[in-house]
Design an enzyme around this catalytic site. Structure first.
Site, PDB file in Angstrom:
ATOM      1  N   GLU A 154       1.220  11.536   6.399  1.00 62.16           N
ATOM      2  CA  GLU A 154       2.385  10.655   6.333  1.00 62.16           C
ATOM      3  C   GLU A 154       3.162  11.003   5.072  1.00 62.16           C
ATOM      4  O   GLU A 154       2.596  11.500   4.103  1.00 62.16           O
ATOM      5  CB  GLU A 154       1.936   9.195   6.296  1.00 62.16           C
ATOM      6  CG  GLU A 154       1.179   8.807   7.555  1.00 62.16           C
ATOM      7  CD  GLU A 154       0.913   7.316   7.647  1.00 62.16           C
ATOM      8  OE1 GLU A 154       0.501   6.713   6.642  1.00 62.16           O
ATOM      9  OE2 GLU A 154       1.128   6.760   8.735  1.00 62.16           O
ATOM     10  N   CYS A 204      -7.098   2.085   0.240  1.00 63.03           N
ATOM     11  CA  CYS A 204      -7.944   3.182   0.757  1.00 63.03           C
ATOM     12  C   CYS A 204      -8.132   4.293  -0.271  1.00 63.03           C
ATOM     13  O   CYS A 204      -9.108   5.028  -0.207  1.00 63.03           O
ATOM     14  CB  CYS A 204      -7.316   3.812   1.991  1.00 63.03           C
ATOM     15  SG  CYS A 204      -7.106   2.653   3.308  1.00 63.03           S
ATOM     16  N   ASN A 209      -3.266  -4.630   3.812  1.00 60.67           N
ATOM     17  CA  ASN A 209      -3.274  -4.386   2.357  1.00 60.67           C
ATOM     18  C   ASN A 209      -1.923  -3.923   1.819  1.00 60.67           C
ATOM     19  O   ASN A 209      -1.604  -4.167   0.659  1.00 60.67           O
ATOM     20  CB  ASN A 209      -4.408  -3.437   1.947  1.00 60.67           C
ATOM     21  CG  ASN A 209      -4.302  -2.065   2.550  1.00 60.67           C
ATOM     22  OD1 ASN A 209      -3.581  -1.857   3.525  1.00 60.67           O
ATOM     23  ND2 ASN A 209      -5.015  -1.108   1.991  1.00 60.67           N
ATOM     24  N   GLU A 249      -4.906   7.047   9.581  1.00 56.87           N
ATOM     25  CA  GLU A 249      -5.161   7.012   8.130  1.00 56.87           C
ATOM     26  C   GLU A 249      -6.287   6.001   7.929  1.00 56.87           C
ATOM     27  O   GLU A 249      -6.079   4.793   8.057  1.00 56.87           O
ATOM     28  CB  GLU A 249      -3.868   6.626   7.419  1.00 56.87           C
ATOM     29  CG  GLU A 249      -3.863   7.030   5.968  1.00 56.87           C
ATOM     30  CD  GLU A 249      -4.156   5.874   5.058  1.00 56.87           C
ATOM     31  OE1 GLU A 249      -5.344   5.735   4.681  1.00 56.87           O
ATOM     32  OE2 GLU A 249      -3.235   5.119   4.736  1.00 56.87           O
TER      33      GLU A 249
END
Ligand code: SIN
Length: 478
Positions: free
Chosen positions: A456, A284, A152, A250
């Site tokens: 992150e 997400c 994505n 993640e």
């Protein structure tokens, strides 16, 4: 596809500075269904070679000064921006998002490289006062890092992981999604041009189960960073357990987007558009459940539907497109199943219906969504905006937190007391108050509960690639 530099479209894996070209796997353009090109289906043995190359390269890389690593990262960053249009075209063609959005992702991706080039200079240890000796806490690179990235965000999810790894002194083996390998390989071409030495960045293309097995089983790989589904994240964690690797995961989300009666409604609608329809909803952190308080419910639905009606759905290379094709047939199937289930359980369409080719999803606002619907508990990953009605703040909180996921949450209110109370009570790693955007290089990005481990971006992002060594120095009394 015409690029200024056709050399950026590389149909080869990168192992130890050598480009390995083979026509094993097709890469398709989701807008046309046509074949864009091929990449090698790397074997476990080839992945092991990439791991060994990274191990050898790290001997020198970790000894380079922080300033030198920072300069090489900045050179890579500058090349990304000077090739933004070509990188955007490659990304749009393999992933589907409109070109303007794809170019935005290149700038977003480059921002992580800049941030971590700057952070490389600030990897500081500590001197801890202890009687009778000197105690130093030294920061050292964790080791060869495996980087497994999703389709994505084929550029930014790589730079968000690789830039801190390199800044810390680690070397990497990247496994890009088999659906979108060309953005990763173009980054490899530019890394080479920037002067990043052979073996520091290796890119293996192919099947996730083969490459994932080699990466997770290797005792040389000391760190795994993965972005993707919770199911695969848990599987990778299990595979990493015997070699006790450091993990950053993640994973999935189910973001609530809460609008209170006292919200600035225009800002809330704008935020919902930004959060829900970014990348066609394939993010997400996209709003998955829009909860609106009863007093503004009808007005919000009406305004949101008007904005959604105006969206243009079409191929990524058409300048008027706001939303491109979905990544594949499975994505469309899930979106359609969620919409049908919601309609069968009492939801109704508040936005117009479009007649679209099979690889596109119709952006839709659904009125009267309830928690009994499939889309309340599963991430739709598409342009579907279900709007739930609530009466009280307690009810909104219960619905918002009523998920095992905990990545992003958003809420809109002008009440300062509520802003703190509600923001602190949300069980999510990322919270947006009066904004639909929670992603930037300076922010620690990551989730709680089933949404993963680690952070992150931000200062935290580099810690994920560092170990702390306690260095006890017995010195003669001075
Ligand atoms: C993701 O969808 O995994 C990342 C989105 C972001 O960086 O905002």
């Amino acid at each position: 596809m015409q690029l200024d530099e056709m050399g950026l479209l590389r149909e080869a894996a990168l192992i130890d500075g050598q480009w390995l070209s083979r026509d094993d796997m097709e890469v398709t353009n989701p807008a046309t269904g046509g074949v864009m090109g091929h990449v090698p289906d790397c074997t476990g043995a080839e992945t092991d070679e990439a791991i060994s190359a990274a191990e050898r390269a790290m001997r020198d890389w970790k000894k380079r000064s922080h300033a030198e690593r920072a300069n090489l990262l900045m050179a890579w960053h500058d090349l990304m921006l000077s090739h933004q249009t070509d990188l955007g075209k490659i990304l749009s063609a393999e992933q589907g998002k409109p070109l303007a959005e794809a170019k935005g992702e290149i700038a977003y991706g480059a921002s992580f490289v800049r941030w971590f080039a700057e952070e490389a200079r600030r990897i500081n240890g500590k001197v801890i006062p202890v009687a009778g000796k000197k105690l130093l806490a030294l920061k050292e690179p964790v080791g060869v890092s495996a980087i497994i990235t999703p389709w994505n965000f084929p550029n930014a999810m790589i730079t968000r992981k690789v830039a801190p790894a390199l800044a810390a002194g680690c070397t990497v083996v990247i496994k890009p999604s088999d659906l979108t390998p060309y953005s990763a390989l173009a980054l490899g071409v530019l890394a080479e041009r920037a002067g990043i030495p052979a073996g520091v960045i290796n890119i293996v293309t192919g099947r996730p189960e083969v490459i994932g097995k080699a990466l997770t089983e290797s005792p040389v790989v000391r760190k795994l960073s993965f972005t993707g589904s919770t199911r695969v994240g848990a599987l990778l964690a299990e595979q990493c357990a015997p070699t006790l690797k450091k993990l950053s995961l993640e994973l999935g989300g189910n973001a609530p987007f809460v609008v209170f009666d006292d919200a600035d409604l225009d800002a809330a609608v704008e935020g919902a558009m930004q959060s829900k329809f970014r990348n066609g909803g394939q993010t997400c952190v996209c709003a998955n459940r829009i909860l609106v308080q009863a007093g503004v419910y009808d007005a919000f639905v009406e305004r949101l539907a008007a904005r959604v009606d105006a969206l243009h759905v079409g191929p990524g290379d058409a300048p008027e497109s706001d939303i491109g094709p979905m990544i594949n047939a499975a994505a469309i199937e899930k979106i359609n199943a969620h919409v049908s289930d919601a309609l069968a359980k009492g939801a109704s369409r508040a936005s117009r219906q479009r007649d679209l080719p099979a690889n596109y999803a119709d952006p839709v606002v659904l009125r009267n969504a309830t928690v009994a619907m499939q889309l309340a508990s599963e991430e739709t990953f598409g342009p579907v905006a279900p709007v739930f009605r609530f009466e009280t703040e307690d009810e909104a909180l219960e619905i918002a937190n009523g998920t095992p996921f905990g990545l992003a949450a958003y809420f809109f209110t002008r009440d300062l007391d509520r802003a703190f109370r509600f923001g602190e009570a949300l069980e999510f790693g990322l919270v947006g108050l009066n904004t639909g955007a929670v992603s930037n290089a300076e922010a620690p990005f990551g989730g709680v509960k089933h949404s993963g481990l680690g952070r992150e971006g931000a200062q935290e992002g580099i810690e994920e690639y560092l170990e702390t060594k306690a260095f006890h120095m017995g010195l003669a009394a001075t």
